[in-house]
Design an enzyme around this catalytic site. Structure first.
Site, PDB file in Angstrom:
ATOM      1  N   ASP A   1      37.457  32.586  42.654  1.00 50.80           N
ATOM      2  CA  ASP A   1      38.447  32.318  43.691  1.00 50.80           C
ATOM      3  C   ASP A   1      37.869  31.506  44.838  1.00 50.80           C
ATOM      4  O   ASP A   1      38.497  31.377  45.891  1.00 50.80           O
ATOM      5  CB  ASP A   1      39.021  33.627  44.234  1.00 50.80           C
ATOM      6  CG  ASP A   1      40.030  34.242  43.287  1.00 50.80           C
ATOM      7  OD1 ASP A   1      40.790  33.487  42.666  1.00 50.80           O
ATOM      8  OD2 ASP A   1      40.049  35.483  43.167  1.00 50.80           O
TER       9      ASP A   1
ATOM     10  N   ASP B   1      38.218  42.748  33.557  1.00 53.76           N
ATOM     11  CA  ASP B   1      39.078  42.557  34.716  1.00 53.76           C
ATOM     12  C   ASP B   1      40.445  43.161  34.401  1.00 53.76           C
ATOM     13  O   ASP B   1      41.041  42.843  33.367  1.00 53.76           O
ATOM     14  CB  ASP B   1      39.228  41.058  35.008  1.00 53.76           C
ATOM     15  CG  ASP B   1      39.333  40.765  36.489  1.00 53.76           C
ATOM     16  OD1 ASP B   1      39.855  41.624  37.212  1.00 53.76           O
ATOM     17  OD2 ASP B   1      38.917  39.677  36.908  1.00 53.76           O
TER      18      ASP B   1
END
Length: 584
Positions: free
Chosen positions: A351, A128
């Site tokens: 998320d 990421d």
């Protein structure tokens, strides 16, 4: 990346050319076989996966200790959430050093060992990378705020206070939702679309772009297999700072996404890094239309390669969602990329709250079957499946009662905002039990020992009390568990390319309960039946398909009687999933 961002964005997941030395034959129109199309990507949240040293925070050695578990899942790629040096304002999405490992997670030697262990098990590693913004504790920003003449000043977006307040911009995470933060050191405002500790980088500065390409090359040289570029569609901004209409923040992606020069930046990324290292790249954000997505991902443009539709995750509500709308969204995106480009399939990530809570039924009666049904959907759709850690166990929302128990910066700052503005706190507290990101970040439930086997210390975030019955150790021994069902699904997908490349066709689109579709590749045709309700629902296959021979049941989340297997008029039990191979 974040809850509010994800609820309104399409996520553009795009891939560059891969490590394969030779290309396989074409299997469908304009579709070449590639490893990343056939991959099952497992998203791993390091902070919550496994703690090796008792400090209550997951780490790299903890992941290393569970590599055989990852291999047992049948996944072929792991996407790691940020592990870089960070003050942790937003759990690692505020990076202070892109070439160092967060001390809580371990050392660079630990990372090298992790990468080696993954590769030895045939698992690729996706990192990421957060380059829309950095941490305010990054040396670039420290230098940038020190003086208006500092060489790093133009690495960020600054507005001199003597010119008055800058044009309003909305911040997702700021307690006041004001994206311009005043800094007294140089009497100026800096821009932050997210937390005030996450200043936005100025991509118009070629020196910033060179820095990012250097970072990417650093990790690519280590041998990683891909990048996920976080919130990248926001990197390009209109720096004339035009005024936006009143209420724009309700659809801010329309104004923030795909700004000037974005495609130039993507082409440059491809030229400078992706094409040279043949790594997979995942860019969060596909714009606001199919055209936006295709402009980013069509191979002829030499930018990025694979699109990810994100609008489906916004459907999940406390009071339910429309299955017809869910079908419409996935069918629409499949159609748009049927002959050019490639999709990714997902319903959960770091998320979002838990998959089974949002899209299934996490009650004791239906948690297991609805979790299996959702996994069946993700693993049988056309596209590359992305699967979030813990969902293979059917982990659920924790539903914490006190704001002090939460860690998520977006949740905590929104709470402060509501307190300051007289908002409805009881309603907010009730809502976050369903939607808060922390629900998906509670520590992984390994076994029924203290702290679910995650840590010998105090966990950084509360562990769901249901770990005593929902855990990997118990499910590993149970052939009918959600865990072993997921393993069966990954094998089924791996063994049957029709589930990867086969044409997708929706059946009975107006059925409010059943999601039915076929996958067809050459002379092979499969049928997928998914009951998204808690009721018994009849479905007559003969209305849609007239197979010449007896359907062959390949997998189901219920035990199906032999007579029921061979019929064409089925009664699907609550949240039942069936996958048939048809002859025609």
């Amino acid at each position: 990346m974040y809850k509010w961002l994800l609820a309104v964005l399409l996520m553009g997941v795009v891939f560059a050319a891969c490590n394969s030395e030779k290309k396989e034959k074409q299997t469908t129109a304009d579709t070449e076989a590639q490893w990343w199309k056939e991959a099952v990507v497992y998203q791993l949240y390091p902070r919550s996966f496994k703690d090796s040293d008792g400090d209550g925070v997951g780490d790299l050695k903890g992941i290393i200790s569970k590599l055989d578990y990852l291999k047992s899942l049948g996944v072929t790629a792991v996407w790691l959430n940020p592990i870089y040096e960070s003050p942790n304002d937003d759990n690692g999405y505020d990076i202070s050093n892109y070439r160092a490992i967060m001390k809580q997670f371990g050392t660079m030697e630990d990372f090298d060992a992790l990468l080696k262990g993954m590769h030895e098990r045939g698992i690729k590693v996706i990192m990421d990378l957060v380059v829309n913004h950095s941490s305010d504790e990054h040396e670039w920003f420290k230098q940038s705020r020190s003086s208006r003449t500092n060489k790093y000043r133009n690495y960020y977006h600054w507005w001199p206070a003597e010119k008055g307040k800058p044009t309003p911009r909305y911040s997702l995470f700021d307690v006041n939702h004001d994206a311009w933060m005043y800094d007294s050191v140089t009497n100026a405002y800096y821009l932050h679309y997210f937390s005030r500790k996450q200043p936005d980088l100025n991509w118009e500065n070629p020196e910033v772009r060179k820095e990012v390409y250097g970072i990417m090359k650093f990790w690519a040289d280590k041998g990683i297999d891909g990048f996920r570029l976080d919130a990248f569609q926001f990197a390009a901004k209109d720096t004339t700072w035009p005024a936006f209409p009143v209420g724009y923040e309700k659809n801010f992606s329309l104004y923030y996404a795909v700004g000037p020069h974005l495609h130039n930046y993507l082409k440059e990324i491809n030229t400078e890094v992706l094409s040279k290292y043949h790594v997979m790249s995942v860019a969060e954000g596909a714009g606001n239309s199919f055209k936006d997505a295709h402009d980013m991902v069509d191979a002829s443009r030499k930018e990025l390669n694979m699109a990810y539709a994100f609008d489906a995750v916004d459907l999940a509500k406390k009071d339910g969602y429309s299955v017809i709308k869910l079908k419409e969204i996935f069918t629409k995106w499949d159609s748009a990329f049927a002959t050019n480009g490639w999709l990714s399939i997902f319903l959960a990530n770091h998320d979002q709250a838990r998959l089974v809570t949002r899209f299934g039924d996490d009650s004791p009666a239906f948690r297991e079957v609805s979790s299996k049904m959702l996994s069946t959907f993700i693993m049988t759709m056309r596209g590359t499946p992305y699967y979030y850690n813990g969902d293979e166990l059917g982990m659920t929302n924790i539903r914490m009662d006190k704001i002090e128990d939460y860690n998520d910066v977006a949740t905590l700052n929104e709470y402060k905002h509501l307190v300051a503005t007289g908002g409805n706190i009881p309603q907010f507290m009730d809502n976050i039990k369903f939607s808060c990101r922390d629900n998906g970040r509670t520590p992984f439930q390994w076994d029924n020992s203290t702290n679910a086997g995650f840590t010998t210390g105090k966990p950084w975030l509360k562990i769901n009390p249901n770990y005593t019955t929902i855990n990997a150790a118990a499910q590993d021994k149970d052939p009918n568990s959600t865990l072993n069902y997921f393993r069966a699904l990954t094998k089924l997908r791996k063994d049957n390319k029709v589930l990867v490349y086969g044409k997708y066709e929706l059946l009975d689109k107006n059925n409010p309960n059943i999601y039915a579709y076929t996958r067809t590749l050459g002379t092979e045709k499969w049928l997928v039946l998914l009951n998204f309700s808690k009721n018994n629902i009849s479905f007559d296959v003969n209305e849609w398909i007239a197979p010449k021979n007896t359907p062959e049941l390949k997998i189901s989340n219920y035990k199906v009687d032999k007579d029921e297997q061979t019929r064409h008029n089925y009664v699907l039990k609550p949240y039942e999933a069936r996958v048939y191979k048809l002859s025609y």
